[in-house]
Design a protein around this motif. Structure first.
Motif, mmCIF file in Angstrom:
data_model
loop_
_atom_site.group_PDB
_atom_site.id
_atom_site.type_symbol
_atom_site.label_atom_id
_atom_site.label_comp_id
_atom_site.label_asym_id
_atom_site.label_seq_id
_atom_site.Cartn_x
_atom_site.Cartn_y
_atom_site.Cartn_z
ATOM 1 N N LEU A 271 0.828 -1.203 0.000
ATOM 2 C CA LEU A 271 0.000 0.000 0.000
ATOM 3 C C LEU A 271 0.865 1.257 0.000
ATOM 4 O O LEU A 271 0.532 2.253 -0.647
ATOM 5 N N ALA A 272 2.008 1.216 0.706
ATOM 6 C CA ALA A 272 2.925 2.360 0.732
ATOM 7 C C ALA A 272 3.445 2.663 -0.669
ATOM 8 O O ALA A 272 3.524 3.825 -1.086
ATOM 9 N N LEU A 314 -9.217 -2.859 10.745
ATOM 10 C CA LEU A 314 -8.230 -2.018 10.054
ATOM 11 C C LEU A 314 -7.849 -2.543 8.673
ATOM 12 O O LEU A 314 -7.783 -1.773 7.710
ATOM 13 N N PRO A 315 -7.576 -3.866 8.516
ATOM 14 C CA PRO A 315 -7.225 -4.364 7.183
ATOM 15 C C PRO A 315 -8.299 -4.097 6.134
ATOM 16 O O PRO A 315 -7.984 -3.900 4.958
ATOM 17 N N ALA A 316 -9.561 -4.071 6.560
ATOM 18 C CA ALA A 316 -10.659 -3.817 5.610
ATOM 19 C C ALA A 316 -10.566 -2.400 5.066
ATOM 20 O O ALA A 316 -10.721 -2.176 3.856
ATOM 21 N N TYR A 317 -10.300 -1.442 5.946
ATOM 22 C CA TYR A 317 -10.154 -0.052 5.514
ATOM 23 C C TYR A 317 -8.956 0.104 4.569
ATOM 24 O O TYR A 317 -9.027 0.802 3.553
ATOM 25 N N LYS A 318 -7.857 -0.550 4.919
ATOM 26 C CA LYS A 318 -6.663 -0.469 4.082
ATOM 27 C C LYS A 318 -6.890 -1.145 2.728
ATOM 28 O O LYS A 318 -6.397 -0.693 1.693
ATOM 29 N N ILE A 323 -7.535 -1.092 -3.244
ATOM 30 C CA ILE A 323 -8.385 -1.323 -4.423
ATOM 31 C C ILE A 323 -8.601 -0.023 -5.187
ATOM 32 O O ILE A 323 -8.492 0.027 -6.420
ATOM 33 N N THR A 324 -8.899 1.054 -4.443
ATOM 34 C CA THR A 324 -9.125 2.360 -5.067
ATOM 35 C C THR A 324 -7.902 2.820 -5.848
ATOM 36 O O THR A 324 -8.008 3.267 -6.991
#
Length: 351
Positions: A271-272, A314-318, A323-324
């Motif tokens: 993600l980073a 938290l993993p769901a938000y990340k 995906i976005t």
């Protein structure tokens, strides 16, 4: 001029993200950015506050993002085994420091020796992944799935399923605070890593070759670059980053929990890279943007904790953020965006 525009565009996503998070927290709770001084158990004055927490915990991810950025740029894939590799590296370090017993009031070897051995082990596992990806042409996520699956069991086996405990106070400095310095040591280590990688990218051809291989492997080969070796090297460098993060992780608690240490950190590292505006398909990259992206993830995590969001959520938000970003950076969206801009430009010319 072109490079400057590319650089500014690359930093746009992380800068917008950090401004949005800052504004949200300022409106929701202005005290979010308050920094205070306190005295820890050792009688040392240290800085406390959400910004310090972000710098402290985000530094581990920033170090890992350095290696993940190079791997992504060169191979067009990601290493999902870094969490398990951190467990192995930390376990090796503790085995050297504690010996066979699993608990030691005095260190059985100098910390630097234990760290260097852990670095070598991490580089070997990185080389293993690199060989599978570069020379056997296995997709990175599939190749690293082997270590992802078996890594934590290997880490537990190294110490005979014991949980080693180090009682020497000097070992806690790497994950805590150095005597007389109120800033968390992990942030200082991260800054050192940033300086090293900046010098490497500036004075060597690593960055150029990595991008060249990621953009067009066949073309880079015609220009005298060895794509297989470049990919292999990026995985080895990621191995070094893994060992540094492992040192910080085990130093924080002077022990290790094989199933919990660095859990899901591979997702945060990916993600980073994505938050830095880097293509997950490889090619051009901005190391500064990836590092900034790592601190933004910790900024987001700290914000969610402040809002009392359950840690399991938290993993769901990340995942939503990943995906976005992947959709926004996809070739289809880029083509449509470029076509829309061209259409607008033609309309302006017509007027």
């Amino acid at each position: 001029m072109t490079r400057k525009r590319t650089f500014n565009k690359q930093l746009l996503i992380p800068l917008v993200a950090i401004i949005a998070l800052a504004l949200f927290n300022l409106i929701n709770d202005p005290s979010f950015f308050k920094i205070t001084t306190a005295t820890n158990v050792d009688g040392q004055k240290i800085l406390l506050g959400n910004p310090i927490t972000i710098l402290d915990n985000g530094s581990e991810l920033a170090i890992l993002a350095i290696g993940m950025t190079l791997v992504t740029a060169a191979s067009g894939g990601q290493d999902i085994s870094v969490g398990a590799a951190i467990a192995i590296s930390g376990s090796v370090m503790l085995r050297v420091l504690c010996g066979k017993g699993g608990e030691s009031s005095t260190l059985q070897a100098p910390i630097i020796v234990a760290f260097l051995i852990a670095v070598v082990v991490s580089m070997l596992f990185g080389a293993f992944n690199g060989v599978l990806v570069a020379y056997f042409k296995i997709q990175p996520m599939v190749a690293t799935l082997i270590l992802f699956t078996a890594g934590r069991n290997i880490a537990a086996w190294i110490n005979d399923n014991h949980l080693p405990v180090i009682k020497d106070k000097s070992f806690t400095y790497f994950g805590g605070f150095l005597p007389g310095i109120p800033i968390p040591t992990p942030f200082l280590i991260a800054v050192l890593c940033m300086i090293v990688i900046a010098l490497v990218l500036k004075f060597t051809t690593l960055g150029l070759y990595t991008q060249s291989v990621g953009i067009n492997e066949n073309s880079s080969k015609l220009n005298g670059v060895r794509p297989q070796f470049v990919k292999f090297l990026t995985f080895v460098i990621l191995g070094i980053c893994v060992a540094v993060v492992a040192l910080i992780k085990v130093s924080r608690i002077s022990s290790i929990n094989y199933s919990v240490i660095a859990k899901d950190i591979e997702m945060d590292a990916i993600l980073a890279v994505a938050l830095g505006g880097n293509s997950l398909a490889g090619g051009k990259f901005s190391m500064a943007a990836s590092i900034l992206g790592a601190y933004i993830i910790q900024f987001l995590t700290t914000t969610l904790y402040k809002l009392q969001v359950n840690s399991d959520a938290l993993p769901a938000y990340k995942a939503i953020v990943v995906i976005t970003l992947v959709v926004i950076s996809s070739p289809a969206v880029r083509e449509k965006t470029a076509a829309f801009k061209l259409k607008l430009a033609k309309k302006k010319e017509a007027k």
